[in-house]
Write an enzyme that holds these catalytic residues in place. Sequence first.
Site, PDB file in Angstrom:
ATOM      1  CE  LYS A   1      -0.826  84.710  63.494  1.00  0.00           C
ATOM      2  NZ  LYS A   1      -0.562  84.308  62.130  1.00  0.00           N
TER       3      LYS A   1
ATOM      4  CE  LYS B   1       2.385  81.322  54.680  1.00  0.00           C
ATOM      5  NZ  LYS B   1       1.823  80.352  55.561  1.00  0.00           N
TER       6      LYS B   1
ATOM      7  CE  LYS C   1      -7.311  78.798  55.874  1.00  0.00           C
ATOM      8  NZ  LYS C   1      -6.363  78.125  56.786  1.00  0.00           N
TER       9      LYS C   1
END
Length: 329
Positions: A111, A194, A197
């Site tokens: 992040k 992966k 969203k």
Amino acid sequence: MKTVLSGIRSTGHLHLGNYFGALKNFTQLQHKANCFFFIADLHSLTTHPKPEDNRKNIKIILSEYLASGLDPEQSVLYVQSSVPEISELYALLNMMAYKGELERTASFKDKVRKQPENVNAGLLTYPVLMSADILIHRAQWVPVGKDQEQHLEIARVLARRFNKMYGTPVFPEPQAYNFGEDLVKIPGLDGTGKMGKSEGNGIYLIDDEKTIRKKVMRAVTDSGPTEPNSPMSPGTANLFDLLSVVSEPDVVSFFKEQYDNCTIRYGDLKKQLAEDIARHTLPIKARIEEIYNNESYLKQVVEQGAEKARQSARATMKLVRDAMGINVF
Ligand code: TYM
């Protein structure tokens, strides 16, 4: 009876990774265990979504949960922010979580890279809130995908640390759960990591047949094997990984053999993959809209869920406060 808990952030529609990583395992357990499933709306705030998006996303995720087979009569289904005891436990656990160990988590580092303008304290303590989610019901099993393994390790560290610090075994050590098998990592369709969203590389439970086909047909592969048993490129390996989750084993070995003897046509593989994905998701899609539009039903589900979740949470907080000596009067 085991206590099982799982949750999903409310940041958008559910994709195949959410379904096969967490939801499917959970729905299979709900008739055999004491089950809690929740919408992690507080976790979503670490990326600063707009209020109107929060409102919409909670309703979307709730409808998609229910359409995927979560039964509110069997499981306790609730929204994280409607159980204030979770935030209270989060505050208390923060006192025993160390900055260094939180800074080392892969999700925090990721992040920091992705949103350098918004490295808030909620991002750093994200795994502490997640630990509070789990420990508030003293859960033993947590159905999750492979990406959550490190967070589960932190939940175990905090459970152990609390029990040791206060000399009483309040918390069991929660285990990531997938029916005794390895945790799954559903890959994206872009040949990289992966399915996620925010990565734009996913297939969603609300996608129609045509969209699924289009996305799969566009998935990254390579120009095909030229020698028997040659290693696979990441994109092709991802398609085989997906196939092994959604298709029957004989279908997987059929295409694997074709790959190994260099006769494979990726177009055929993709067509089969799209069909098998749709077989899993289209029945769910058919239920989503109807549930989404039944506002009074959704309201009743979350109100009932919050009440049951708070009952369990209050019982744990009594043990926690007693152990810590913070409810003298
Ligand atoms: P989230 O919202 O990113 O994902 C929800 C669940 O879906 C799984 N998942 C995947 N599994 C396999 N392959 C993928 N590509 C994939 N993408 C997502 C995740 O492993 C997860 O199980 N921090 C959590 C939400 C959370 C939580 C909790 C989960 C908050 N508190 C307590 C369990 C227990 C998260 O961000 O998941």
